[in-house]
Motif scaffolding. Structure first.
Motif, PDB file in Angstrom:
ATOM      1  N   ILE A   1       0.865  -1.190   0.000  1.00 13.56           N
ATOM      2  CA  ILE A   1       0.000   0.000   0.000  1.00 13.56           C
ATOM      3  C   ILE A   1       0.896   1.232   0.000  1.00 13.56           C
ATOM      4  O   ILE A   1       1.756   1.383   0.865  1.00 13.56           O
ATOM      5  CB  ILE A   1      -0.910   0.014   1.252  1.00 13.56           C
ATOM      6  CG1 ILE A   1      -1.795  -1.235   1.296  1.00 13.56           C
ATOM      7  CG2 ILE A   1      -1.760   1.283   1.308  1.00 13.56           C
ATOM      8  CD1 ILE A   1      -2.822  -1.354   0.193  1.00 13.56           C
TER       9      ILE A   1
ATOM     10  N   LEU B   1       1.819  10.875   0.034  1.00 12.31           N
ATOM     11  CA  LEU B   1       0.774  11.849  -0.325  1.00 12.31           C
ATOM     12  C   LEU B   1       1.145  12.547  -1.619  1.00 12.31           C
ATOM     13  O   LEU B   1       2.285  12.752  -1.912  1.00 12.31           O
ATOM     14  CB  LEU B   1       0.604  12.877   0.782  1.00 12.31           C
ATOM     15  CG  LEU B   1      -0.578  12.671   1.710  1.00 12.31           C
ATOM     16  CD1 LEU B   1      -0.665  13.793   2.701  1.00 12.31           C
ATOM     17  CD2 LEU B   1      -1.902  12.548   0.965  1.00 12.31           C
TER      18      LEU B   1
ATOM     19  N   GLU C   1      -5.779   1.097  -2.245  1.00 11.04           N
ATOM     20  CA  GLU C   1      -4.631   1.978  -2.485  1.00 11.04           C
ATOM     21  C   GLU C   1      -5.015   3.438  -2.233  1.00 11.04           C
ATOM     22  O   GLU C   1      -4.240   4.202  -1.679  1.00 11.04           O
ATOM     23  CB  GLU C   1      -4.127   1.818  -3.924  1.00 11.04           C
ATOM     24  CG  GLU C   1      -3.384   0.527  -4.183  1.00 11.04           C
ATOM     25  CD  GLU C   1      -1.981   0.501  -3.576  1.00 11.04           C
ATOM     26  OE1 GLU C   1      -1.513   1.539  -3.095  1.00 11.04           O
ATOM     27  OE2 GLU C   1      -1.368  -0.588  -3.575  1.00 11.04           O
ATOM     28  N   GLN C   2      -6.208   3.808  -2.659  1.00 10.51           N
ATOM     29  CA  GLN C   2      -6.636   5.191  -2.430  1.00 10.51           C
ATOM     30  C   GLN C   2      -6.805   5.464  -0.949  1.00 10.51           C
ATOM     31  O   GLN C   2      -6.392   6.505  -0.450  1.00 10.51           O
ATOM     32  CB  GLN C   2      -7.945   5.458  -3.158  1.00 10.51           C
ATOM     33  CG  GLN C   2      -7.743   5.595  -4.646  1.00 10.51           C
ATOM     34  CD  GLN C   2      -9.047   5.892  -5.332  1.00 10.51           C
ATOM     35  OE1 GLN C   2      -9.616   6.954  -5.165  1.00 10.51           O
ATOM     36  NE2 GLN C   2      -9.529   4.948  -6.093  1.00 10.51           N
TER      37      GLN C   2
ATOM     38  N   GLY D   1      -5.249   4.037   1.305  1.00  8.64           N
ATOM     39  CA  GLY D   1      -3.912   4.004   1.889  1.00  8.64           C
ATOM     40  C   GLY D   1      -3.226   5.365   1.896  1.00  8.64           C
ATOM     41  O   GLY D   1      -2.285   5.588   2.659  1.00  8.64           O
ATOM     42  N   ARG D   2      -3.702   6.278   1.067  1.00  6.62           N
ATOM     43  CA  ARG D   2      -3.080   7.610   1.022  1.00  6.62           C
ATOM     44  C   ARG D   2      -3.535   8.509   2.180  1.00  6.62           C
ATOM     45  O   ARG D   2      -2.996   9.594   2.369  1.00  6.62           O
ATOM     46  CB  ARG D   2      -3.418   8.313  -0.297  1.00  6.62           C
ATOM     47  CG  ARG D   2      -3.009   7.574  -1.557  1.00  6.62           C
ATOM     48  CD  ARG D   2      -1.517   7.560  -1.744  1.00  6.62           C
ATOM     49  NE  ARG D   2      -1.151   6.879  -2.967  1.00  6.62           N
ATOM     50  CZ  ARG D   2      -0.825   7.494  -4.105  1.00  6.62           C
ATOM     51  NH1 ARG D   2      -0.830   8.810  -4.152  1.00  6.62           N
ATOM     52  NH2 ARG D   2      -0.498   6.803  -5.175  1.00  6.62           N
TER      53      ARG D   2
ATOM     54  N   LEU E   1      -7.794  10.560 -11.602  1.00  7.20           N
ATOM     55  CA  LEU E   1      -6.593   9.925 -11.067  1.00  7.20           C
ATOM     56  C   LEU E   1      -5.466   9.885 -12.097  1.00  7.20           C
ATOM     57  O   LEU E   1      -4.298   9.814 -11.737  1.00  7.20           O
ATOM     58  CB  LEU E   1      -6.911   8.502 -10.590  1.00  7.20           C
ATOM     59  CG  LEU E   1      -7.870   8.399  -9.399  1.00  7.20           C
ATOM     60  CD1 LEU E   1      -8.119   6.955  -9.055  1.00  7.20           C
ATOM     61  CD2 LEU E   1      -7.326   9.149  -8.198  1.00  7.20           C
TER      62      LEU E   1
ATOM     63  N   PRO F   1       1.160  14.420 -10.734  1.00  7.63           N
ATOM     64  CA  PRO F   1       1.559  13.466  -9.696  1.00  7.63           C
ATOM     65  C   PRO F   1       1.918  14.122  -8.365  1.00  7.63           C
ATOM     66  O   PRO F   1       1.643  13.562  -7.303  1.00  7.63           O
ATOM     67  CB  PRO F   1       2.771  12.765 -10.312  1.00  7.63           C
ATOM     68  CG  PRO F   1       2.543  12.861 -11.785  1.00  7.63           C
ATOM     69  CD  PRO F   1       1.860  14.166 -12.005  1.00  7.63           C
TER      70      PRO F   1
ATOM     71  N   GLU G   1      -1.214  14.687  -6.497  1.00 11.25           N
ATOM     72  CA  GLU G   1      -2.179  13.597  -6.547  1.00 11.25           C
ATOM     73  C   GLU G   1      -2.726  13.181  -5.178  1.00 11.25           C
ATOM     74  O   GLU G   1      -3.931  13.089  -4.974  1.00 11.25           O
ATOM     75  CB  GLU G   1      -1.533  12.402  -7.225  1.00 11.25           C
ATOM     76  CG  GLU G   1      -2.481  11.270  -7.450  1.00 11.25           C
ATOM     77  CD  GLU G   1      -1.789  10.153  -8.188  1.00 11.25           C
ATOM     78  OE1 GLU G   1      -2.003  10.040  -9.388  1.00 11.25           O
ATOM     79  OE2 GLU G   1      -1.012   9.429  -7.548  1.00 11.25           O
ATOM     80  N   GLY G   2      -1.811  12.941  -4.237  1.00  7.24           N
ATOM     81  CA  GLY G   2      -2.240  12.473  -2.916  1.00  7.24           C
ATOM     82  C   GLY G   2      -3.191  13.451  -2.259  1.00  7.24           C
ATOM     83  O   GLY G   2      -4.200  13.066  -1.672  1.00  7.24           O
ATOM     84  N   TYR G   3      -2.840  14.738  -2.372  1.00  7.65           N
ATOM     85  CA  TYR G   3      -3.681  15.757  -1.731  1.00  7.65           C
ATOM     86  C   TYR G   3      -5.053  15.813  -2.400  1.00  7.65           C
ATOM     87  O   TYR G   3      -6.086  15.914  -1.730  1.00  7.65           O
ATOM     88  CB  TYR G   3      -3.001  17.131  -1.810  1.00  7.65           C
ATOM     89  CG  TYR G   3      -1.679  17.154  -1.089  1.00  7.65           C
ATOM     90  CD1 TYR G   3      -1.628  17.275   0.296  1.00  7.65           C
ATOM     91  CD2 TYR G   3      -0.482  17.015  -1.780  1.00  7.65           C
ATOM     92  CE1 TYR G   3      -0.424  17.263   0.974  1.00  7.65           C
ATOM     93  CE2 TYR G   3       0.736  17.007  -1.119  1.00  7.65           C
ATOM     94  CZ  TYR G   3       0.760  17.129   0.261  1.00  7.65           C
ATOM     95  OH  TYR G   3       1.950  17.107   0.920  1.00  7.65           O
TER      96      TYR G   3
ATOM     97  N   MET H   1      -6.508  13.457  -4.072  1.00  4.97           N
ATOM     98  CA  MET H   1      -7.240  12.218  -3.820  1.00  4.97           C
ATOM     99  C   MET H   1      -7.934  12.229  -2.455  1.00  4.97           C
ATOM    100  O   MET H   1      -9.036  11.750  -2.296  1.00  4.97           O
ATOM    101  CB  MET H   1      -6.236  11.060  -3.863  1.00  4.97           C
ATOM    102  CG  MET H   1      -6.753   9.809  -4.468  1.00  4.97           C
ATOM    103  SD  MET H   1      -5.511   8.532  -4.368  1.00  4.97           S
ATOM    104  CE  MET H   1      -4.290   9.087  -5.482  1.00  4.97           C
ATOM    105  N   ILE H   2      -7.256  12.802  -1.476  1.00  4.00           N
ATOM    106  CA  ILE H   2      -7.803  12.793  -0.116  1.00  4.00           C
ATOM    107  C   ILE H   2      -8.644  14.037   0.152  1.00  4.00           C
ATOM    108  O   ILE H   2      -9.751  13.960   0.672  1.00  4.00           O
ATOM    109  CB  ILE H   2      -6.649  12.725   0.924  1.00  4.00           C
ATOM    110  CG1 ILE H   2      -5.796  11.491   0.667  1.00  4.00           C
ATOM    111  CG2 ILE H   2      -7.183  12.742   2.344  1.00  4.00           C
ATOM    112  CD1 ILE H   2      -6.541  10.194   0.631  1.00  4.00           C
TER     113      ILE H   2
END
Lengths: 192, 478
Positions: free
Chosen positions: A188, A192, B157-158, B160-161, B302, B307, B310-312, B314-315
């Protein structure tokens, strides 16, 4: 208040008399009030107790998989001689700790490459972007992901696309003439 | 006989109180001009009822076991009487529910119906939208084919961020650290018990609020909502011009609801349910997981967000959008309701539709995905039968360049179209790109031998727009 022909109130709940005594219209005594407070608290406490009695095992049961240990065993993939040096192949791993009714969903895959007489490298088949299955294109010597276009070089490092990390390497060893791999959790990505 | 039946009904009604329960709701006054625009809410409920009925029917044969679900679905689809039709109804019913809930929300927003005193009607509706999307996603997973198993991994996976608790959330979704026996059954419980129970509760609450505050009257420009006087004005108006909900208002709901069910049934008959993918074997890597159409736009998000962000995105994006939707009525619960006096509301709805629509189209085309099975280049396209250009074309396909680049309509769309690249890049430019890679292109310097590089370069360089015969003749005449 709507009444039936016999004069009875139509709904029992319409007979709310909060400030009256238990038997009539006289003002409630302090004893009545303290009894009511006690019954209120008793009812709420019993309700809370019952909710906990049912809720704790429910929550425990639902989150139990969180505490299940990840598979951590060495699994044989075949004889060393079965693998050609320099070739990257798809190997199937069956989770030994899976539940009996898991069926084929207990299987997973990894990419294995023999790099020397007894040296192997193994990569997780999960793209580090969204976990999709990466494919090895042998002529191009690239791993490619079908979902969002992640591309990795043969050593697992990111070549293009959105993956934030290289492909995860899996533990692999040789023992008793066999190639063995450690079945691990699905990697996993927490970046971020 | 009639008297006997009437007597029996009176006895039953006296004991059960049905008329008292339903009567006031059926006969409550609604604005006389609340017409067709007001049918989206009931249409959403009709779609939900279709889902409950078809879902219950399917559950008679569906086994929520990781090892058997796929087989039971094949049985339902191919052998069980009406199984194919019911699966189709369930699929198109889900689509209808998503569409209707979106239309209901847009209409409520444009009509300013979320304003005082109906703020909580809106908020409960937003939660119902969220539950509907969760039902859509979990429903796709219950298909438990190859796409479903990989979709679970993508969801994990999503999750998991999420900072700090990402791993826990991911393992909660997977039902452990890998896909296995516990994965499907938890999605079954969520899809069949947990979320439907929440939907029932929130529909009840939503309807209770509709009855409590009344159906909003169509907005009139220049007639703003003043919380201090609104209720009195609304009830005074209802007393004068209101009509009973049943049948004066409800007949349109029945017409639209019937049309919706007929449309769902027709779609189920004509197109059938979504085809099952390969069996749920995660060791088979020849997979191309895609979400159902209503989440295709998010699949595009997505792929298209930078990139680094991306994490920010996505959440935070779902959290921010969710919070914004929930607090809309708290930010703006008074004033004009008419869309003509709130042009920004039209802009918000239009932009949302355009944004989701374009992302949806992008998701359906998914040009960012390599084409793993490109149509080979023909001799005509290559333009040579031997020599460096011919060899280069062979290598171009072998080294997977064609998986990402389009040449005369053959190949992938991930990278630039190279059909006429020879017109825009010089020999040196081409060599540099191939050796060093570029934006979203791997570097092939280490994997190509010098002669291979020369041949591929020769082929790429030869991709030029054909010179028109007339101008060729003109050139020759000079």
């Amino acid at each position: 208040m709507p009444l039936l022909p016999d004069g009875l109130p139509k709904f029992a709940m319409n007979e709310i008399v909060p400030n009256e005594s238990k038997f009539g219209t006289e003002p409630p005594s302090s004893e009545d009030m303290s009894r009511r407070r006690f019954f209120e608290k008793l009812s709420l406490a019993l309700g809370g107790f019952c909710a906990a009695l049912l809720g704790v095992p429910l929550v425990g049961f639902v989150i139990a998989p969180l505490f299940r240990k990840a598979p951590n065993e060495w699994l044989s993939l075949g004889k060393i001689a079965d693998f050609e040096i320099g070739r990257t192949v798809n190997v199937t791993i069956t989770d030994p700790s899976s539940l009996p009714w898991a069926g084929i969903s207990a299987k997973s895959a990894a990419w294995l490459r023999r790099v020397g007489e007894e040296q192997f490298v193994a990569f997780s088949a999960h793209c580090t972007h969204m976990g999709c299955p990466v494919r090895w294109l042998s002529d191009a010597k690239l791993f490619m992901c079908p979902c969002h276009g992640g591309v990795y070089y043969g050593d697992g490092t990111v070549a293009a696309g959105p993956p934030p990390k290289p492909l995860v390497r899996l533990a692999v060893r040789t023992a008793n003439g066999q190639v063995q791999i450690k079945a691990g959790p699905i990697p996993i990505t927490n970046t971020l | 006989m009639k008297r006997l039946a009437l007597g029996a009904w009176q006895w039953i009604d006296d004991r059960l109180g049905l008329a008292d329960l339903i009567g006031p709701a059926a006969k409550h006054l609604v604005p006389h001009d609340a017409r067709w625009w007001y049918t989206f809410g009931s249409a959403t409920m009709v779609a939900f009822i279709v889902q409950v009925v078809t879902g219950v029917a399917l559950s008679f044969s569906y086994i929520s076991s990781s090892s058997q679900a796929y087989e039971t679905l094949k049985f339902i689809t191919d052998e069980a009487p009406f199984g194919n039709f019911l699966r189709g109804m369930h699929y198109f019913g889900a689509s209808a529910m998503v569409l209707m809930v979106g239309a209901h929300m847009a209409q409520t927003f444009l009509f300013g119906a979320y304003k005082f005193p109906r703020e909580m009607n809106w908020t409960t509706g937003v939660l119902l939208l969220a539950f509907t999307l969760v039902m859509g996603f979990t429903g796709q997973l219950l298909r438990w084919d190859q796409t479903a198993t990989w979709s679970v991994v993508i969801a994990a996976e999503q999750a998991g961020r999420v900072p700090l608790i990402g791993d826990w959330l991911a393992h909660f979704i997977l039902g452990g650290t890998t896909i296995g026996g516990a994965t499907l059954s938890r999605f079954f419980a969520i899809h069949v018990f947990l979320v439907p129970a929440l939907i029932f509760v929130f529909i009840a609450l939503h309807l209770r609020l509709v009855l409590r505050h009344g159906i909003s009257e169509p907005p009139v420009a220049g007639k703003p909502v003043h919380p201090e006087t609104y209720r009195k004005e609304y009830h005074d108006e209802l007393k004068q011009t209101g009509v009973p909900f049943f049948p004066d208002g409800a007949w349109r709901d029945f017409v639209v609801g019937t049309a919706l069910i007929v449309a769902i049934a027709l779609l189920a008959i004509i197109f059938g349910p979504p085809a099952l993918d390969k069996p749920p074997d995660p060791s088979v890597l020849q997979a191309d997981p895609r979400p159902d159409w209503y989440l295709l736009w998010y699949f595009a998000v997505l792929a298209l967000i930078p990139p680094a962000l991306e994490g920010y995105v996505m959440i935070l994006a779902p959290a921010v959008i969710g919070i914004l939707l929930l607090v809309v009525p708290l930010l703006n619960n008074r004033g004009e309701r008419a869309a003509s006096r709130r042009p920004w509301s039209i802009a918000v709805v239009l932009l949302s539709v355009i944004m989701i629509g374009s992302l949806w189209i992008a998701g359906a085309r998914s040009p960012w995905s390599p084409n793993f099975d490109p149509q080979p280049l023909t001799q005509e396209i290559i333009g040579a039968t031997s020599g460096p250009v011919f060899e280069g074309a062979r290598l171009f396909q072998e080294k997977a360049c064609l998986n990402c680049h389009l040449i005369d309509g053959h190949g992938g769309r991930r990278g630039p179209d190279l059909t006429y690249v020879g017109d825009r890049l010089t020999h040196d430019n081409i060599v540099i790109r191939i050796v060093n890679g570029g934006v979203n292109m791997p570097a092939f310097g280490k994997s190509l031998k010098p002669d291979e590089l020369a041949n591929i370069t020769a082929f790429v360089e030869s991709r030029k727009q054909p010179v028109p015969t007339a101008s060729l003749g003109a050139t020759q005449n000079k």
